[in-house]
Design a protein around this motif. Sequence first.
Motif: not given
Lengths: 223, 223
Positions: A49, A63-67
Amino acid sequence: MAQEDVKLLGTLGSPFVCRVQIALKLKGVEYEFVAQDLQNKSEELLKYNPVHKKVPVLVHNEKPINESLVIVEYIDEAWKGKSILPTDPYQRALARFWAKFIDDKVFLAVWKSVFTIDENERETNIKEVHEAFQFLEDELKGKFFGGEEFGFVDIAAVNIAFWVPMLQEIAGLQLLTNENFPKLYKWSQEFLSKPTIKECLPPRDPIFGIFKGRYESLLASAK
Amino acid sequence: MAQEDVKLLGTLGSPFVCRVQIALKLKGVEYEFVAQDLQNKSEELLKYNPVHKKVPVLVHNEKPINESLVIVEYIDEAWKGKSILPTDPYQRALARFWAKFIDDKVFLAVWKSVFTIDENERETNIKEVHEAFQFLEDELKGKFFGGEEFGFVDIAAVNIAFWVPMLQEIAGLQLLTNENFPKLYKWSQEFLSKPTIKECLPPRDPIFGIFKGRYESLLASAK
């Protein structure tokens, strides 16, 4: 998917992280919780992030996901099982609208109605919280915001059900009570009694202790 | 759908309204534009957006939808035709993340880097805009944020392409130039040259005049 590698970078006691935990639990997704120290941010957090350097971060097969709300929608779309958002486009739009409303109008106002020294500022923020809660009270048509089952808005509102009662107790405020917002209060009780939710909530006592300590430091600093 | 009644409550010159106009144009949806005077809010606006009392509001067969990004997603889901969001869940999550980033990190910082008197505050805001633009510069992999065709993030970023150049000219700032963010600048030129986008943009001169007037009033008030 053949191989699943799911990690959640989070902290105990964050309502934003809790949203993601509820969504994962609802879909029956196994994951590794990787606790983060936000005072001393890990290489992993900064890598996954780089924009906000905050939790939660979901890492799905690297695979990163934010929020948090983006993550909850991702979980809904990436995994089968119980739907989190409704299927009808108009109902989906309403769900997104109210979830955003909670982020924009509730979080900061609650925080500032508790953690502030200035009495006028506190009153202004309490008024804002009450106004926001009145909209939510009026919006509650069934048992949950999602209808008979809880969904996207309910998950977004976990802070109202679990964190607000703690914070108002610490600061001696009346933000959400059975008297001022009976439907919203009843919703909070129903929501918290759901087994899926119970399993995702952090233990109350340590979180209460942390917030109480912070509140007392603030009071002491104002003397 | 047999009968379609689509109204857009908006103002000329709002980038948020423009997002919705682009999405409607992309889907080929016919609609009535109902101009709003925000200094004297209409019954219709208060009825259809009682929470925020803001534009844009899309009213589809008497059902109102608020918040520009929520509306754009609604349009994508309610009408067939060219997709606005990608279909892959991870790409959808990224699109939502960057659109939110633009809302949270760009709008206010741009506004405050122009419409402020305090020199330090202006510098802080310019720095924030540059930091946000650097993230977007790094994120641009193809011609558009959406790849070979523009999509959700591009539409969200219409303010960067059309409004930022006007505002920086008025205030004599270097927010987005070919020198400091070549990829983002090139993107803005490509995006603005698209016939669909051109048809949705407000006329530049009157908008420029309004902002210039506001800027000069601010300068005059500071003397």
